[in-house]
Design an enzyme around this catalytic site. Structure first.
Site, PDB file in Angstrom:
ATOM      1  N   ASN A 166       0.789  -1.210   0.069  1.00 49.42           N
ATOM      2  CA  ASN A 166      -0.005  -0.097  -0.062  1.00 49.42           C
ATOM      3  C   ASN A 166       0.804   1.276  -0.067  1.00 49.42           C
ATOM      4  OD1 ASN A 166      -2.601  -0.850  -0.351  1.00 49.42           O
ATOM      5  ND2 ASN A 166      -3.169  -0.853   1.922  1.00 49.42           N
TER       6      ASN A 166
ATOM      7  N   HIS B 229      -1.097  -7.659   5.895  1.00 50.62           N
ATOM      8  CA  HIS B 229       0.066  -6.827   5.606  1.00 50.62           C
ATOM      9  C   HIS B 229       0.239  -5.761   4.974  1.00 50.62           C
ATOM     10  CE1 HIS B 229       0.472 -11.386   6.030  1.00 50.62           C
ATOM     11  NE2 HIS B 229       1.297 -11.267   7.163  1.00 50.62           N
ATOM     12  N   CYS B 230      -0.796  -4.926   4.955  1.00 53.25           N
ATOM     13  CA  CYS B 230      -0.867  -3.559   3.980  1.00 53.25           C
ATOM     14  C   CYS B 230      -0.597  -3.835   2.812  1.00 53.25           C
ATOM     15  CB  CYS B 230       0.124  -2.667   4.675  1.00 53.25           C
ATOM     16  SG  CYS B 230       0.064  -2.178   6.373  1.00 53.25           S
ATOM     17  N   ALA B 231      -0.925  -5.294   2.284  1.00 50.11           N
ATOM     18  CA  ALA B 231      -0.517  -5.610   0.600  1.00 50.11           C
ATOM     19  C   ALA B 231      -1.625  -6.411   0.027  1.00 50.11           C
ATOM     20  CB  ALA B 231       0.740  -6.154   0.527  1.00 50.11           C
TER      21      ALA B 231
END
Lengths: 76, 395
Positions: B98, B337-339
């Site tokens: 992100n 995992h912000c992804a």
């Protein structure tokens, strides 16, 4: 002798320049400049008391942006 | 505690890093690059030594190319928002964090578009071909991760940069997960903008990151302010690194980062990589032999991946597994995992995954303890299920 302070714009370039000059056997010191010769305000320079012209040429050749020369400010 | 969340931040830090931070607070207590008194100059010297160390480590053209940032995310933002304008197009990979995707979404409002190039793990030819196909006439930047922060998948960034250069497009690389582990040579690779975290594989303190580029003067700035130079001008200085360092920098953090980079250099980057990969290979062998473990990627191989391994346990949410491991004294990161892009790639967008990332200080005993804990969690889950089943039958 001429003006011994070579103005280079930032402390980073001043330190890089000092390292380059040392490789050529030229002693120098990084110093703060309150007002540059071009009137750009605070900056940093390389004080080179000896071989100043040669030092300036080396710095230019090595890609250090040189903004001018000035007298060293009097230290009290 | 067994700490295996090193993909987020490495812990513990080397002793030399802790000492460097403490020493900086005592010896370098003045603003670097500002005043001309002795302690200010001493602070500037320490910051400069870190610039030199970082430039040397990544083979950047010079210390002036290293700008210190808050973290990798801020470096990524400096590049994306400093370079792109309305009508510009960007090529990214399908595995981006992100840190890349959110700035792009923000830029979409001003007319920036992007294409996600598909990554083919283990097949660099197809990955590079996908990037080539994604290029457009108005492509102004190729921005990709060096290694996925979820799956560890390594992208052939040198080949991607060479491809982009053929089309006159600069390349930026998110090295959050790779700096300190995978080889990165700015001079050889042709990478134009390198964004790195200081607190991960470089073992520096949190609050440290770097934007390394010889093209900093071409980027518009997001933050303007005092730099200690050209004070009479109301324009932000154009020269690196001051252009991106308005305000007081994280002096103790930078001193710690220098010690961290030195730690990696002295230990050996490739040695750390081999160590971590060997740990994950042992873990992978154990997990793949355990019924109920869902693995997504092949056996870790440094040619194709960074040392990050994510998995799930059948019938359990990743956060539930993360909590259970936490109760066993094992620190991991579960979730997305912000992804989300990376999770979409392997179909784990709904449940996330449990991520394991060792460090230079992790051991084979840590891996065995983790494996035993995973098996214990599965066993408990299985018993609970059997118990519930028998209760239902009684009812």
């Amino acid at each position: 002798m001429g003006k011994p302070m070579i103005e280079v714009g930032s402390v980073t370039y001043a330190m890089k320049g000092r390292g380059l000059l040392a490789r050529y056997g030229i002693w120098s010191r990084v110093e703060k400049i309150a007002r540059t010769a071009q009137g750009r305000g605070c900056s940093f320079g390389i004080y080179v008391p000896n071989r100043t012209n040669e030092a300036e040429n080396i710095l230019k050749r090595e890609g250090i942006p040189v903004f001018g020369r000035s007298e060293r400010e009097v230290q009290l | 505690m067994i700490y295996l969340d090193n993909a987020a931040t490495t812990y513990p830090k080397p002793r030399a890093v802790r000492i460097a931070v403490q020493r900086a607070l005592v010896r370098y207590g003045a603003n670097p690059g500002r005043a001309g008194h002795a302690m200010a100059i001493a602070s500037s010297e320490e910051v400069y030594r870190c610039r030199c160390e970082a430039a040397d480590f990544f083979n950047a053209p010079g210390p002036e190319c290293v700008a210190f940032t808050l973290n990798c995310t801020s470096a990524v933002n400096f590049v994306l928002k400093g370079l792109l304008h309305a009508g510009d197009h960007v090529v990214v990979s399908c595995l981006e964090h992100n840190a890349v995707m959110r700035p792009l979404h923000a830029l979409a409002a001003s007319g920036v578009t992007w294409t996600e190039a598909r990554v083919f793990p283990g097949d660099n030819d197809r990955t590079v071909a996908a990037f080539r196909e994604a290029l457009r006439d108005n492509t102004k930047l190729v921005f990709c991760t060096h290694a996925s922060n979820v799956w560890g998948i390594r992208l052939p960034v040198e080949r991607i940069a060479a491809l982009a250069r053929q089309y006159g497009v600069p390349t930026a690389v998110d090295c959050a997960q790779s700096a300190g582990l995978l080889p990165i040579d700015m001079a050889d690779s042709g990478i134009d903008y390198l964004c790195a975290a200081g607190h991960k594989g470089l073992y520096g303190p949190m609050g440290t990151g770097m934007l390394i580029t010889p093209h900093g003067g071409e980027l518009a700035t997001l933050v303007e302010g005092g730099t200690g130079t050209e004070s009479l001008s109301q324009e932000q200085p154009s020269g690196m690194p001051e252009r991106f360092e308005s305000g007081t920098v994280n002096m103790p953090g930078i001193a710690g980062l220098r010690a961290g980079i030195d730690f990696v250099r002295c230990t050996g980057r490739s040695h750390i990589l081999e160590h971590e990969i060997s740990l994950l290979r042992s873990l992978y062998a154990g997990l793949s032999a355990t019924d109920g473990v869902e693995l997504y990627t092949p056996m870790p191989d440094p040619r194709w991946c960074a040392p990050v391994l994510s998995f799930n346990l059948r019938g359990m949410a990743s956060e539930e597994v993360g909590r259970a491991l936490g109760a066993c004294g094992i620190a991991v990161r579960a979730g997305l995992h912000c992804a989300p892009s990376a999770h979409r790639f392997y179909g784990t967008l709904e449940r996330g995954a449990v991520r394991i990332c060792p460090s230079a200080f992790s051991t084979q005993t840590d891996m065995r303890t983790l494996l035993a804990a995973v098996r214990q969690i599965l066993m408990k889950k299985s018993r609970k299920k059997a118990l519930n089943l028998s209760k239902d039958m009684v009812k």
